[in-house]
Design a protein around this motif. Structure first.
Motif: not given
Length: 864
Positions: A751, A786, A793
């Protein structure tokens, strides 16, 4: 949010129609003026007002038959005119702001280029109009603008006049003699490099071909222009369809929501589907350029000459044209690799859509935002339904049906039922049961059961069908399913059934179940079901690893051989999920497979590919992402370790040759790069990757090395990615590959890494390609990142969507898709995904595009 649900069954013919349109567009970055003169006719005997769609623009004046007209009012979505004559000339003057049109719908200005995108409902952002596909008019359009800034002025049809003014502007008038719906209106203005060519049709007509690309990129358009000529020839040879204007134009632009748009005579393309050379484009890019060029050209007949009556009929043109471009690509390249490519799309994405809240038939029944109709169900499942027509009727029968379709409906806006009726009449075949594919959603499951009687040496096989309930339909009916079928034993002998139900290699499953009997057959006989993916269904055919290998060895259909290998890999991954080991016999058999197919690069390359995480999800329920991803990774590591010697032999077996884009070379490069992807997990991997990257003379091998490096040393991967970025930072389309590789790499700080990439000079939220490459790739193809256990995510993507939705709802609605497919995951994932969906649906000012998908997804819980 107040929403207006549109339903297919509520369709009403237009109360007024427009037969002729004369437009003058005076281009300006922030104040473009459009004068539209339309010939309007009342349809039928009524006194209803004339409603014109319109939004995001300023109305400057309105006139009827040349006189100022004040009997109108602004209503939601447009204006309403009262007491209009039965036939009259309507003049509408509007002003719009293209530069600040970040939604990229209607007329917009991006990167110094004026461009339009009017499908599905973008024309209403240009002028007040009957913005519906069943209103067809002839257009004459004059475009004027600054000659220095915009030396190229294009619109639909043929150019009939041009001139210059003393103030530095110039103008060109374009005339399209073919009536068309306004969604096919197109206008482009800018400064381009031009490639020119010509094509002589079968009847001897000369057509001028023009391809417009950004300055300095002329050489990258050569392949696209050659692809266009191949598509024109193929459509004449295969369907007898010729082009019908004097000029055919393609324009490549960087800022575009879609892949391309089939506007009559002036196709607007996302530049990624036009620009290609061996340095900057992969084999897959070359394939996609040719495929998409063909797709948009084929729309000239299946979409333009015969168009949709309403948007619920979208698969009428898209499913049919996708099938046509698939057939073309198979003829230009390879039938097997093309079929596998399309089946992967179905299994990774369409099956997931069918199992989600957005499940819908290929002819949907209701919608809030028309842009949400552009789905893998409408396009790809729609193409599979057309393919079944082709399978059932044969090539000759299908051609007769197409001929009848054009004979009946050329120049009309029609429905899916009209297409089925033409096919039925031309072939004298009752297709009423088959037509249920248009109205029933969901993925049918074909079950296979077998019972062998050792004493009688008889084999009884039962095929059954069941379609699970979907979000929009609880009750399902049996469908008409053509099931390609083989019965083979462990020596490769094929057997017919006793009653002759297998005809031309097909069993028709048109009721809940069908039984087949085979007499005097050995116990090793196996049913091989759904050859060449003969229907868009799942198959429940319990087979052991030994039996799957038997199918691989002896099935006639190479697709079945590949499919058996995919099922074998799925079986092995399931063993690991169950804390069981993969038997040694499997590894030995796989080594034998590699040795036996070493010269069959196409099949071997496909068979060495492990099913994607997304495909594996469709054979499981309640998916624990970390557990499945770990099991897949473990299998890939064992695969590389156990088969290292065989894989190394494969990789070393390819000699270094100069790049050419031809199918034998494409097959070889794919096989080599798949092998390298496995070898990356071995001790030799690092050296092999660095060697290939250093020696690569084409983008396919460069990217193959980078993808392999994702599975190896992080240090090597980061080093090669840095070198790649430094070499290609001037080319945004190539950097999209770099962005996507970054986004799909498993790393703990993913991220933070994506946040850093968002500040890259080549990344901009205003360009859909960049957004799809980075954020879209992460959401769709980085399952571990994700689906992080803490939900970060999901939150990250949601935060981005809230920002993106303010500018480009279409792209935001596509990227929200992975969140809306929470139903197939374990409860610990579901709760966190739904929490972010709730954030979205409660956000003030959320677009209709995103609201529809999110609200339906959250409501789906009620129908569980």
């Amino acid at each position: 949010m107040s929403v207006n649900v549109k339903r297919r069954l509520d369709y009403q013919p237009p109360l007024y129609t427009i037969t002729n349109v004369v437009m003058h567009v005076q281009l300006h970055a922030t104040a473009t003026r459009i004068k539209t003169v339309s010939t309007v006719q009342r349809v039928g005997d009524h006194n209803s007002p004339l409603f014109l769609d319109g939004e995001k623009m300023q109305l400057l004046s309105l006139a009827v038959n040349g006189e100022a007209y004040n009997l109108y009012s602004h209503v939601e979505g447009g204006i309403s005119l009262t007491e209009v004559p039965d036939t009259f000339e309507l003049t509408v003057e509007t002003e719009i702001d293209p530069q600040n049109n970040k939604a990229l719908e209607g007329l917009y200005l991006s990167n110094g280029v004026f461009c339009t995108q009017c499908e599905a409902e973008g024309f209403r952002r240009i002028t007040y109009f009957l913005d519906r596909p069943d209103v067809l008019a002839k257009y004459e359009v004059t475009v004027s603008g600054d000659k220095e800034k915009y030396p190229t002025l294009l619109a639909n049809g043929n150019p009939i006049a041009k001139g210059e003014e003393s103030d530095g502007t110039h103008w060109v008038t374009w005339q399209d003699p073919h009536p068309k719906p306004c969604y096919l209106f197109a206008l482009v203005a800018g400064d381009f490099d031009l490639l020119e060519d010509s094509y002589t049709t079968t009847s001897g007509r000369d057509v001028k071909l023009e391809l417009y690309v950004d300055k300095g990129k002329r050489d990258k358009g050569v392949f696209a222009l050659e692809s266009l000529k191949r598509a024109m020839k193929w459509d004449e040879d295969t369907f007898g369809l010729e082009y019908d204007l004097d000029i055919y134009m393609i324009v490549a632009v960087d800022f575009f929501n879609m892949g391309a748009m089939e506007n009559k005579g002036l196709n607007v393309f996302n530049s990624k589907f036009v620009l290609a050379d061996q340095d900057s484009a992969t084999d897959e890019d070359f394939f996609n350029v040719e495929s998409v060029i063909a797709h948009e050209y084929f729309h000239n007949w299946t979409g333009n000459r015969v168009t949709c009556r309403d948007w619920f009929q979208l698969s009428l043109k898209e499913g049919l044209t996708v099938f046509r471009d698939q057939q073309f690509s198979a003829d230009m390249t390879s039938a097997l690799s093309n079929r596998i490519k399309h089946v992967r799309v179905m299994r990774e994405h369409q099956f997931a859509e069918d199992a989600s809240a957005m499940s819908h038939p290929i002819r949907p029944d209701e919608v809030i935002e028309m842009n949400n109709f552009y789905t893998v169900t409408v396009y790809d499942k729609g193409a599979e339904v057309i393919r079944m027509f082709h399978t059932l009727l044969g090539a000759d029968g299908f051609r007769k049906g197409m001929d009848e379709y054009f004979r009946r409906h050329d120049g009309q806006a029609v429905t899916c039922d009209d297409f089925v009726a033409a096919m039925q009449t031309a072939t004298e075949r009752d297709l009423s049961h088959f037509a249920k594919w248009y109205s029933q959603s969901g993925t049918p499951v074909v079950g296979v059961s077998r019972m062998y009687d050792k004493q009688k040496r008889t084999l009884h096989i039962s095929l059954s069908q069941h379609t699970p309930a979907t979000a929009n339909q609880q009750e399902k009916e049996p469908l008409y399913i053509p099931v390609a079928f083989e019965c083979i034993d462990d020596t490769g002998k094929h057997y017919p059934d006793d009653d002759g139900l297998i005809k031309d290699g097909l069993v028709i499953l048109d009721k809940p179940s069908v039984s087949l009997m085979f007499s005097d057959v050995p116990e090793s006989c196996l049913p091989v079901v759904l050859g060449n993916f003969s229907a868009p269904v799942k198959v429940d055919n319990p087979l052991s690893a030994k039996e799957l290998l038997q199918i691989f060895r002896f099935a006639d259909d190479p697709f079945n051989r590949w499919d058996a290998m995919q099922s074998l890999y799925d079986w092995c991954i399931t063993q690991i999920e169950l804390d069981k080991s993969v038997p040694d016999s499997v590894w030995k058999a796989l080594a034998d497979v590699i040795a036996a197919e070493k010269d069959n690069h196409e099949l071997l390359g496909e068979c060495l590919s492990i099913p994607s995480f997304e495909t594996l999800c469709q054979t499981r329920v309640g998916v624990d992402v970390a557990a499945l991803a770990s099991a897949r990774q473990s299998f890939c590591a064992q695969f590389a370790s156990e088969l290292q010697s065989a894989l190394l032999t494969v990789w070393n077996g390819f000699s270094s040759v100069s790049y050419t884009y031809k199918q034998t070379d494409v097959n070889a490069r794919r096989c080599k790069n798949v092998a390298l992807g496995h070898l990356a997990r071995t001790a030799d991997g690092e050296a092999l990757i660095e060697k290939q990257f250093a020696e690569a003379d084409n983008m396919t091998d460069s990217l193959g090395a980078l993808r392999a490096a994702q599975s190896g040393s992080a240090e090597v991967f980061n080093s090669l990615m840095t070198a790649f970025e430094q070499k290609w930072n001037h080319d945004p389309l190539v950097l999209d590959k770099w962005f996507a590789l970054n986004a799909t790499t498993e790393r703990e700080d993913i991220l933070a890494h994506i946040t850093m990439l968002k500040s890259h000079p080549q990344f901009t939220m205003g360009n859909p390609n960049r957004v799809r490459a980075l954020i879209g790739s992460f959401a769709f193809y980085n399952p571990v990142g994700f689906h992080q256990p803490d939900g970060s995510g999901y939150q990250y993507v949601t935060d981005y969507l809230l920002e993106l939705d303010q500018h480009n709802p279409q792209v935001a609605a596509r990227i929200v898709t992975p969140l809306t497919q929470w139903q197939n995951y374990a409860d610990k994932h579901q709760q966190k995904m739904k929490a972010q969906l709730t954030r979205l649906v409660n956000h003030e000012g959320l677009s209709k595009d995103v609201f529809e998908k999110v609200s339906k997804s959250l409501a789906y819980e009620k129908s569980e």
